[in-house]
Design a protein around this motif. Structure first.
Motif, mmCIF file in Angstrom:
data_model
loop_
_atom_site.group_PDB
_atom_site.id
_atom_site.type_symbol
_atom_site.label_atom_id
_atom_site.label_comp_id
_atom_site.label_asym_id
_atom_site.label_seq_id
_atom_site.Cartn_x
_atom_site.Cartn_y
_atom_site.Cartn_z
ATOM 1 N N ASP A 74 0.857 -1.204 0.000
ATOM 2 C CA ASP A 74 0.000 0.000 0.000
ATOM 3 C C ASP A 74 0.887 1.245 0.000
ATOM 4 O OD1 ASP A 74 0.939 0.181 2.556
ATOM 5 O OD2 ASP A 74 -0.979 -0.247 3.539
ATOM 6 N N GLU A 75 0.226 2.389 -0.130
ATOM 7 C CA GLU A 75 0.964 3.644 -0.273
ATOM 8 C C GLU A 75 1.862 3.917 0.942
ATOM 9 O OE1 GLU A 75 -1.134 6.751 -2.507
ATOM 10 O OE2 GLU A 75 -0.626 8.051 -0.815
ATOM 11 N N GLN A 102 -2.216 -0.969 -7.506
ATOM 12 C CA GLN A 102 -3.501 -0.267 -7.629
ATOM 13 C C GLN A 102 -3.783 0.607 -6.402
ATOM 14 O OE1 GLN A 102 -6.625 -3.005 -8.475
ATOM 15 N NE2 GLN A 102 -7.477 -1.698 -10.062
ATOM 16 N N GLY A 103 -4.266 1.796 -6.630
ATOM 17 C CA GLY A 103 -4.659 2.663 -5.522
ATOM 18 C C GLY A 103 -3.523 3.526 -4.985
ATOM 19 N N VAL A 104 -2.299 3.303 -5.474
ATOM 20 C CA VAL A 104 -1.179 4.114 -4.994
ATOM 21 C C VAL A 104 -1.032 5.335 -5.914
ATOM 22 C CG1 VAL A 104 1.304 4.173 -4.539
ATOM 23 C CG2 VAL A 104 -0.010 2.095 -4.037
ATOM 24 N N ASP A 105 -0.928 6.503 -5.294
ATOM 25 C CA ASP A 105 -0.924 7.758 -6.035
ATOM 26 C C ASP A 105 0.522 8.157 -6.387
ATOM 27 O OD1 ASP A 105 -1.131 10.331 -6.929
ATOM 28 O OD2 ASP A 105 -2.277 11.103 -5.212
ATOM 29 N N ALA A 106 0.830 8.074 -7.686
ATOM 30 C CA ALA A 106 2.205 8.360 -8.137
ATOM 31 C C ALA A 106 2.618 9.783 -7.770
ATOM 32 C CB ALA A 106 2.300 8.174 -9.649
ATOM 33 N N ARG A 107 1.686 10.698 -7.923
ATOM 34 C CA ARG A 107 2.022 12.097 -7.665
ATOM 35 C C ARG A 107 2.398 12.305 -6.196
ATOM 36 N NH1 ARG A 107 -1.111 17.047 -10.414
ATOM 37 N NH2 ARG A 107 -1.228 15.581 -12.121
ATOM 38 N N ARG A 108 1.661 11.605 -5.316
ATOM 39 C CA ARG A 108 1.977 11.750 -3.887
ATOM 40 C C ARG A 108 3.386 11.211 -3.599
ATOM 41 N NH1 ARG A 108 1.421 11.826 1.512
ATOM 42 N NH2 ARG A 108 1.470 9.797 2.551
ATOM 43 N N GLN A 110 5.871 11.091 -5.643
ATOM 44 C CA GLN A 110 6.877 12.036 -6.167
ATOM 45 C C GLN A 110 7.107 13.190 -5.198
ATOM 46 O OE1 GLN A 110 4.976 12.448 -9.887
ATOM 47 N NE2 GLN A 110 6.395 11.088 -10.946
#
Ligand code: NAD
Length: 323
Positions: A74-75, A102-108, A110
Motif C-alpha cells: 500500500d501507499e 492499484q490505488g497508490v498515487d504516483a504524484r503523492r 513524487q
C-alpha cells in the motif's frame, strides 16, 4: 532543404563521458554516487527499464540498487521506504518505478522524495525550480553593450536547473547543441503534460522564445505549427504533425514515442515470424515529409529518448555533487 538529423545518441554519449569523469572525481573525494529505484511490480517493462538503468549506472561508474517491495504494497509502505532512502546518506538519487500497485498515487510518491534526491526531477519543488530557471539576462544586449560579443555562448551556456524533469532538459539540451540564437524565435510545444510539455515551454521561455502551447483543445493546430521556427511535438499521437505544416527551415524536436504497425505498399500490416503484425516506433511528426522542410530534426528512435535516460543519471550525479 533536407534537414540535418540531430543525433541524440551521440549527444547523450558525450554527456555520459562527462558524467563518468564526474563520478570518478566524486569517488576520489570520498563520495560514492548511488541511484536507488523503488519497485513494487513484476511488470516486464518496469523490470527491463530497471535493467537498463543498472547498465547505464555501471557505465558511468555509479552504484545502482533496487528497493524491492511486494506488488500488493500500500501507499504507506512505499512512502516509508522512500523516507528511509531520503534519510540514507549513501543514496544520491531515488526513482519510483511505474506501474505502481492499484490505488497508490504516483504524484503523492513524487512529492515524498526529498527534492535533493529526486532523480526524475518531478517533485513539485523541482518543477518549481523550472519556473525559476536561472535565466541570467533581462534581454539581449544591443550591439556595443556589455555581453553582446559573447551573447550566443552566454545565452546557451547557463546551467539548466537540476534536478529537473529529464525529458524537457534533454530536449532543450538538443536544441542548445545546435548553437543557434534562440532569442525571439517562435516556438510551439504540442502537449501540455506536467512531465513534458509544460516544463519544455518554461525552458523555451527562459531562452527568450515566444512560446505557444498547444493541446487537445487547440482549435487550429496546423496554423500554430506553420508559424513556428521551433516545433516540439509531445502529444503521443503518431503522425499528428503533418510534414507539410513545417515551415521551411524550422527546427523539429519530436518527443513522441508511439508503437505502430509496419504496413506494406498496399497498406496491409506486415507480419512477423509468429504471424503477428510487425511494429515499429515512431514519433508524433510525419518524419519523411518534415525532414525535407526542416533545417534540423530529431529522429524517433534516437533523438530525445537517449537524452531522457542520460538526464536521470545527470540529476543523480548533480545531487551527489551537492550532497
Ligand atoms: P500525456 O498523455 O500526459 O499528454 C499528452 C498531451 O498531448 C496533452 O497535453 C494533450 O492535451 C496533448 N494532445 C493529445 N492529443 C492531441 C491532439 N490530437 N492535438 C493536440 N494535442 C494533443 O503524454 P506525455 O506523458 O506528455 O507524453 C507525450 C509523448 O511523449 C508520448 O508519446 C510519450 O510516450 C512521449 N514521451 C517521450 C519521452 C522520451 O524520452 N522521448 C519521455 C516521456 C514521454
Amino acid at each position: 532543404m533536407a534537414a540535418k538529423i540531430i543525433d541524440g545518441e551521440a549527444i547523450a554519449a558525450e554527456i555520459r563521458q562527462q558524467l563518468k569523469k564526474d563520478v570518478a572525481a566524486l569517488e576520489h573525494a570520498g563520495k560514492a554516487v548511488k541511484l536507488v529505484a523503488v519497485i513494487a511490480t513484476e511488470n516486464k517493462g518496469a523490470r527491463s527499464y530497471a535493467a537498463r538503468q543498472e547498465k547505464d549506472c555501471a557505465e558511468i561508474g555509479a552504484q545502482y540498487e533496487l528497493a524491492e517491495l511486494p506488488a500488493d504494497s500500500d501507499e504507506a509502505a512505499i512512502v516509508a521506504r522512500i523516507q528511509q532512502l531520503n534519510a540514507d546518506r549513501s543514496v544520491s538519487g531515488i526513482i519510483v518505478q511505474m506501474p505502481l500497485p492499484q490505488g497508490v498515487d504516483a504524484r503523492r510518491l513524487q512529492t515524498m522524495i526529498a527534492p535533493a534526491k529526486d532523480a526524475e526531477g518531478m517533485n513539485p519543488a523541482n518543477q518549481g525550480m523550472v519556473v525559476y530557471a536561472p535565466q541570467p539576462f533581462y534581454k539581449k544586449p544591443a550591439e556595443g553593450e556589455p555581453g553582446y560579443d559573447n551573447w550566443l555562448e552566454q545565452s546557451l551556456g547557463w546551467p539548466l536547473p537540476s534536478p529537473a524533469p529529464c525529458t524537457p532538459v534533454g530536449a532543450v539540451t538538443l536544441l542548445r547543441s545546435l548553437n543557434i540564437d534562440l532569442y525571439g524565435k517562435e516556438a510551439v510545444v504540442v502537449g501540455h503534460s506536467e512531465i513534458v510539455g509544460k516544463p519544455i515551454a518554461l525552458l523555451l521561455m527562459a531562452h527568450f522564445c515566444t512560446t505557444t502551447i498547444c493541446h487537445i483543445a487547440t482549435r487550429d493546430l496546423a496554423s500554430h505549427v506553420r508559424a513556428a521556427d521551433i516545433v516540439v511535438a509531445a502529444a503521443g499521437v503518431p503522425g499528428l504533425i503533418k510534414g507539410e505544416w513545417i515551415k521551411e527551415g524550422a527546427i523539429v524536436i519530436d518527443v513522441g514515442i508511439n508503437r505502430v504497425e509496419v504496413l506494406d505498399e498496399n497498406g496491409k500490416p506486415v507480419l512477423n515470424k509468429k504471424g503477428k503484425p510487425k511494429q515499429k516506433t515512431v514519433g508524433d511528426v510525419e518524419f519523411d515529409v518534415a525532414k525535407e522542410r526542416a533545417s534540423y530534426i530529431t529522429p524517433v528512435p534516437g533523438g530525445v529518448g537517449p537524452m531522457t535516460v542520460v538526464m536521470l543519471l545527470k540529476n543523480t550525479v548533480d545531487a551527489a555533487k551537492k550532497g
